[in-house]
Scaffold this active site. Structure first.
Site, mmCIF file in Angstrom:
data_model
loop_
_atom_site.group_PDB
_atom_site.id
_atom_site.type_symbol
_atom_site.label_atom_id
_atom_site.label_comp_id
_atom_site.label_asym_id
_atom_site.label_seq_id
_atom_site.Cartn_x
_atom_site.Cartn_y
_atom_site.Cartn_z
ATOM 1 N N LYS A 54 -17.904 -32.467 75.621
ATOM 2 C CA LYS A 54 -17.692 -32.468 77.222
ATOM 3 C C LYS A 54 -17.795 -33.862 77.730
ATOM 4 O O LYS A 54 -16.857 -34.298 78.553
ATOM 5 C CB LYS A 54 -18.574 -31.426 77.885
ATOM 6 N N GLY A 70 -23.691 -31.604 79.668
ATOM 7 C CA GLY A 70 -24.509 -30.633 79.014
ATOM 8 C C GLY A 70 -23.884 -29.289 78.646
ATOM 9 O O GLY A 70 -22.843 -29.086 78.991
ATOM 10 N N ASP A 71 -24.752 -28.658 77.786
ATOM 11 C CA ASP A 71 -24.196 -27.269 77.459
ATOM 12 C C ASP A 71 -25.332 -26.573 77.300
ATOM 13 O O ASP A 71 -26.403 -26.959 76.666
ATOM 14 C CB ASP A 71 -23.492 -27.476 76.192
ATOM 15 N N THR A 72 -25.579 -25.314 77.785
ATOM 16 C CA THR A 72 -26.564 -24.229 77.821
ATOM 17 C C THR A 72 -26.391 -23.055 76.966
ATOM 18 O O THR A 72 -25.308 -22.557 77.185
ATOM 19 C CB THR A 72 -27.254 -23.863 78.982
ATOM 20 N N GLY A 107 -28.392 -28.636 75.399
ATOM 21 C CA GLY A 107 -28.077 -29.811 74.839
ATOM 22 C C GLY A 107 -27.423 -30.763 75.943
ATOM 23 O O GLY A 107 -26.524 -30.554 76.816
#
Length: 193
Positions: A54, A70-72, A107
């Site tokens: 991203k 970010g990525d959750t 992340g």
């Protein structure tokens, strides 16, 4: 010397709020990159990889800026739970989490020119035993289709959650302490704090 711009590569209102709380000035440029959905790599690796995908998608057009993405993901039984596609899937996810511990990993990735730093935080969340009536009430009160694992700890979380261990802001969607440390390592400072 001109100040370096900070770009948040995320459409998440939660990440916007958490970054603003830290005192940083930033602009939002939403990433249209496709996330990977895999169960053959670790939770940490998948979250960091998606965050980097991203962030790279936005950073390629803004080489002078510092770009944060970010990525959750919610992880249970060694399987990542992303965002539900509909309310039926959301209900299924919440049933699966009922009475159990799961992990939430966010992340994050920072990119400035050729410098790329990926990092993460993992927290543990323990759900109460919840019945279908409670799940239905929760789904009536909280829009969950944009939330990993079909819940938001900050929105009526007391209906579902017994307790959590780790960084609360991570479960919301961005580990503030870690992000602050990393932004400072890129030479950025909060304003007015």
């Amino acid at each position: 010397m001109e100040k370096v711009k900070l770009i948040l590569a995320s459409g998440s209102p939660r990440r916007r709020e958490l970054l603003a709380e830290l005192g940083y000035q930033f602009e939002v440029v939403t990433s249209d990159a496709e996330e990977e959905h895999r169960s053959d790599i670790s939770l940490v690796e998948l979250c960091e990889r998606n965050a980097e995908i991203k962030t790279q998608a936005v950073a390629k057009d803004l080489p002078e800026a510092v770009v944060l993405g970010g990525d959750t993901l919610v992880y249970v039984d060694q399987e990542p739970l992303g965002k539900p596609k509909d309310l039926a899937e959301a209900k299924k996810m919440l049933r699966r989490l009922s009475g159990r511990e799961h992990h939430v990993c966010t992340g994050m990735c920072l990119i400035h020119g050729d410098r790329v730093e990926a990092f993460h935080e993992v927290s543990s969340v323990f759900f109460k035993e919840v019945d279908d009536a409670t799940i239905d009430r929760y789904l009536e009160q909280v829009h969950v289709l944009d939330k990993a694992g079909s819940y938001a700890i900050q929105e009526h979380g007391d209906m579902l959650i017994e307790r959590m261990e780790g960084d609360y802001s991570n479960v919301v969607g961005m580990p503030q302490r870690l992000v602050d440390v990393q932004l400072r390592s890129f030479g950025l400072q909060p304003e007015g704090l």
